[in-house]
Design a protein around this motif. Sequence first.
Motif, PDB file in Angstrom:
ATOM      1  N   THR A 120     -86.550 -18.225 -29.673  1.00 22.20           N
ATOM      2  CA  THR A 120     -87.225 -16.947 -29.419  1.00 22.20           C
ATOM      3  C   THR A 120     -86.268 -15.961 -28.744  1.00 22.20           C
ATOM      4  O   THR A 120     -85.231 -16.356 -28.199  1.00 22.20           O
ATOM      5  CB  THR A 120     -88.416 -17.144 -28.462  1.00 22.20           C
ATOM      6  N   ALA A 121     -86.664 -14.706 -28.739  1.00 27.22           N
ATOM      7  CA  ALA A 121     -85.876 -13.688 -28.047  1.00 27.22           C
ATOM      8  C   ALA A 121     -85.849 -13.975 -26.551  1.00 27.22           C
ATOM      9  O   ALA A 121     -84.868 -13.667 -25.870  1.00 27.22           O
ATOM     10  CB  ALA A 121     -86.460 -12.303 -28.297  1.00 27.22           C
ATOM     11  N   SER A 122     -86.924 -14.564 -26.042  1.00 25.08           N
ATOM     12  CA  SER A 122     -86.958 -14.878 -24.611  1.00 25.08           C
ATOM     13  C   SER A 122     -85.813 -15.836 -24.269  1.00 25.08           C
ATOM     14  O   SER A 122     -85.095 -15.642 -23.286  1.00 25.08           O
ATOM     15  CB  SER A 122     -88.299 -15.517 -24.238  1.00 25.08           C
ATOM     16  N   THR A 123     -85.637 -16.851 -25.090  1.00 29.28           N
ATOM     17  CA  THR A 123     -84.551 -17.813 -24.865  1.00 29.28           C
ATOM     18  C   THR A 123     -83.196 -17.143 -25.082  1.00 29.28           C
ATOM     19  O   THR A 123     -82.250 -17.357 -24.308  1.00 29.28           O
ATOM     20  CB  THR A 123     -84.706 -19.021 -25.818  1.00 29.28           C
ATOM     21  N   VAL A 145     -78.540  -6.001 -25.185  1.00 31.02           N
ATOM     22  CA  VAL A 145     -79.522  -5.145 -25.858  1.00 31.02           C
ATOM     23  C   VAL A 145     -80.620  -6.024 -26.443  1.00 31.02           C
ATOM     24  O   VAL A 145     -80.350  -6.950 -27.216  1.00 31.02           O
ATOM     25  CB  VAL A 145     -78.859  -4.311 -26.981  1.00 31.02           C
ATOM     26  N   ASP A 146     -81.851  -5.721 -26.058  1.00 29.90           N
ATOM     27  CA  ASP A 146     -83.000  -6.424 -26.610  1.00 29.90           C
ATOM     28  C   ASP A 146     -83.533  -5.600 -27.786  1.00 29.90           C
ATOM     29  O   ASP A 146     -84.203  -4.586 -27.592  1.00 29.90           O
ATOM     30  CB  ASP A 146     -84.073  -6.594 -25.524  1.00 29.90           C
ATOM     31  N   ALA A 147     -83.189  -6.039 -28.990  1.00 34.17           N
ATOM     32  CA  ALA A 147     -83.660  -5.367 -30.203  1.00 34.17           C
ATOM     33  C   ALA A 147     -84.509  -6.366 -30.989  1.00 34.17           C
ATOM     34  O   ALA A 147     -84.441  -6.453 -32.218  1.00 34.17           O
ATOM     35  CB  ALA A 147     -82.475  -4.875 -31.030  1.00 34.17           C
ATOM     36  N   THR A 153     -81.887  -9.975 -31.879  1.00 26.85           N
ATOM     37  CA  THR A 153     -82.913  -9.498 -32.804  1.00 26.85           C
ATOM     38  C   THR A 153     -83.616 -10.720 -33.379  1.00 26.85           C
ATOM     39  O   THR A 153     -83.021 -11.800 -33.491  1.00 26.85           O
ATOM     40  CB  THR A 153     -82.325  -8.576 -33.889  1.00 26.85           C
ATOM     41  N   ASN A 154     -84.886 -10.536 -33.737  1.00 23.13           N
ATOM     42  CA  ASN A 154     -85.716 -11.670 -34.158  1.00 23.13           C
ATOM     43  C   ASN A 154     -86.085 -11.602 -35.630  1.00 23.13           C
ATOM     44  O   ASN A 154     -87.006 -10.870 -35.996  1.00 23.13           O
ATOM     45  CB  ASN A 154     -87.038 -11.646 -33.385  1.00 23.13           C
ATOM     46  N   PRO A 155     -85.450 -12.373 -36.480  1.00 27.20           N
ATOM     47  CA  PRO A 155     -85.925 -12.423 -37.873  1.00 27.20           C
ATOM     48  C   PRO A 155     -87.386 -12.871 -37.983  1.00 27.20           C
ATOM     49  O   PRO A 155     -88.059 -12.555 -38.948  1.00 27.20           O
ATOM     50  CB  PRO A 155     -84.970 -13.430 -38.529  1.00 27.20           C
TER      51      PRO A 155
HETATM   52  C1  LIG Z   1     -88.751  -6.126 -27.150  1.00 27.85           C
HETATM   53  C2  LIG Z   1     -89.147  -7.574 -27.113  1.00 27.85           C
HETATM   54  N1  LIG Z   1     -88.305  -8.475 -26.590  1.00 27.85           N
HETATM   55  C3  LIG Z   1     -88.614  -9.776 -26.527  1.00 27.85           C
HETATM   56  C4  LIG Z   1     -89.805 -10.246 -27.008  1.00 27.85           C
HETATM   57  C5  LIG Z   1     -90.106 -11.723 -26.911  1.00 27.85           C
HETATM   58  O1  LIG Z   1     -90.008 -12.304 -28.146  1.00 27.85           O
HETATM   59  P1  LIG Z   1     -90.108 -13.887 -28.330  1.00 27.85           P
HETATM   60  O2  LIG Z   1     -91.556 -14.181 -28.535  1.00 27.85           O
HETATM   61  O3  LIG Z   1     -89.271 -14.186 -29.520  1.00 27.85           O
HETATM   62  O4  LIG Z   1     -89.597 -14.509 -27.091  1.00 27.85           O
HETATM   63  C6  LIG Z   1     -90.719  -9.362 -27.563  1.00 27.85           C
HETATM   64  C7  LIG Z   1     -92.004  -9.831 -28.087  1.00 27.85           C
HETATM   65  O5  LIG Z   1     -92.784  -9.118 -28.646  1.00 27.85           O
HETATM   66  C8  LIG Z   1     -90.381  -7.994 -27.597  1.00 27.85           C
HETATM   67  O6  LIG Z   1     -91.245  -7.079 -28.079  1.00 27.85           O
END
Ligand SMILES: Cc1ncc(COP(=O)(O)O)c(C=O)c1O
Length: 458
Positions: A139-142, A258-260, A287-289
Amino acid sequence: LSPEEFRKFAHEAVDWMADYLAHADRYPVLPGIKPGDLIDALPRCGPEHGEPMSVILEDFRSKIVPAATHWNHPGFMAYFATSASGPGILGEMLAATLNMNGMLWKTSPAVVELEQVTLDWLRRWMGLPDNLFGIIFDTASTSSMHAIAAAREMAAPEVRTEGDGAGLVLYTSEQAHSSIEKGAIAIGIGQKNVRKIPVDAEFRMRPEALSAEVDQDRASGLRPFCVVATVGTTSTTSIDPVAAIAEIAEHYGLWLHVDAAYAGVAAIAPEFQHILKGCDRADSLVTNPHKWLFTPVDVSALYTRRPEILRRAFSLVPEYLRTADHPRALNYMDYGVPLGRRFRALKLWFVLRYYGREGIAEIIRAHIGWAQELARQIDNDDRFERMAPTPFSTVCFRRKGSDEDNRALLDRVNASGEVYLSHTILHGKYCLRLAIGNMGTTREHVQRAWKLVTAGDR
Ligand SMILES: Cc1ncc(COP(=O)(O)O)c(C=O)c1O
């Protein structure tokens, strides 16, 4: 399961999957169940003896599916809508079949090298610099937590051994996703050392407020080490001024992440590449596919131009995992917390190949176009107000009136079972939030959602 039985039940499962994907809109987006209903419907203990696969599949259909929120429903427009495309699902099935663990190159060259290849394709499509190293996390969090840990490694390498990061300060905007603060909590930075920089009227980080905070912290003897900018914030999809933030990061020697997570992939469409302006100066970007790139959860791509620092932060190789060095043999376990790694690149590779860059750009373009159309409709309707600019496919708006009216409106719309919208608070007011990101969603679904919102008003 014998090979013949496996074939039979796999065909049955795939038939169900194909029907489901073709008709996900026949289900209510939100399940009509109460918390605990599914737990109560299932036995309290697992079976002592194995059960027939036919019974298990039947229980999947009759018990699990009715408790599902249908993210693949074309009316799902809450949070950031996502979809598991057919090619992505096939990749996931095959990855589960191979069941490789890509911790080291040796434990699966396919996992490791396809991860390198797919992330490089995606990087090129997004117009990111060619000196970036890519790694997939769940995940983006990780991903962001790893970026923040690398930032700490650069600023205070002693923390890895001493464990005391006292005085380190991280900056992000007050609109940043909670995962940034959680990442700081997880690596011991402490919530009190996360500065939430104020935003402007369009919810973008104010660079001058960032410099002022950094100056003040330095004057107090603290150690600013990292700034996280967002391209596509969670509430409104605002875009922080990354180039100006990069300037400040370079001046003070801060790591720029950068959180995209949601919006980064919009840069696959050449006319949206400008959204990543300044990101070539970032130390890392996620970035999250699995958000807007039609790949089933979970797959998040973290890029960094400083892989050696990420490696320094995490590499710890016990004897039993030692393998022969080779300049082209990458051991991804050296670059993060997880040892075991799923073959997530396979589903992404299927998606990138099946749709191609132009195919993906076309869908993203259409989503943005429908959101812009809805934004204009809201602007032209004096019963409603739009609460934020709409740079991507997410529209934040409210009915002029009280928060209670808007809560009731959202409940009424979601109770239709046809669509699912979510909410946020902007300028202190409760707003509805409609996010288009599911590949089954059409212009008609968006217009239907607007009709449901406005129904009962005329
Ligand atoms: C800008 C942004 N960063 C991070 C996240 C977290 O994503 P993840 O669920 O992949 O951890 C989100 C989730 O919506 C988000 O909108």
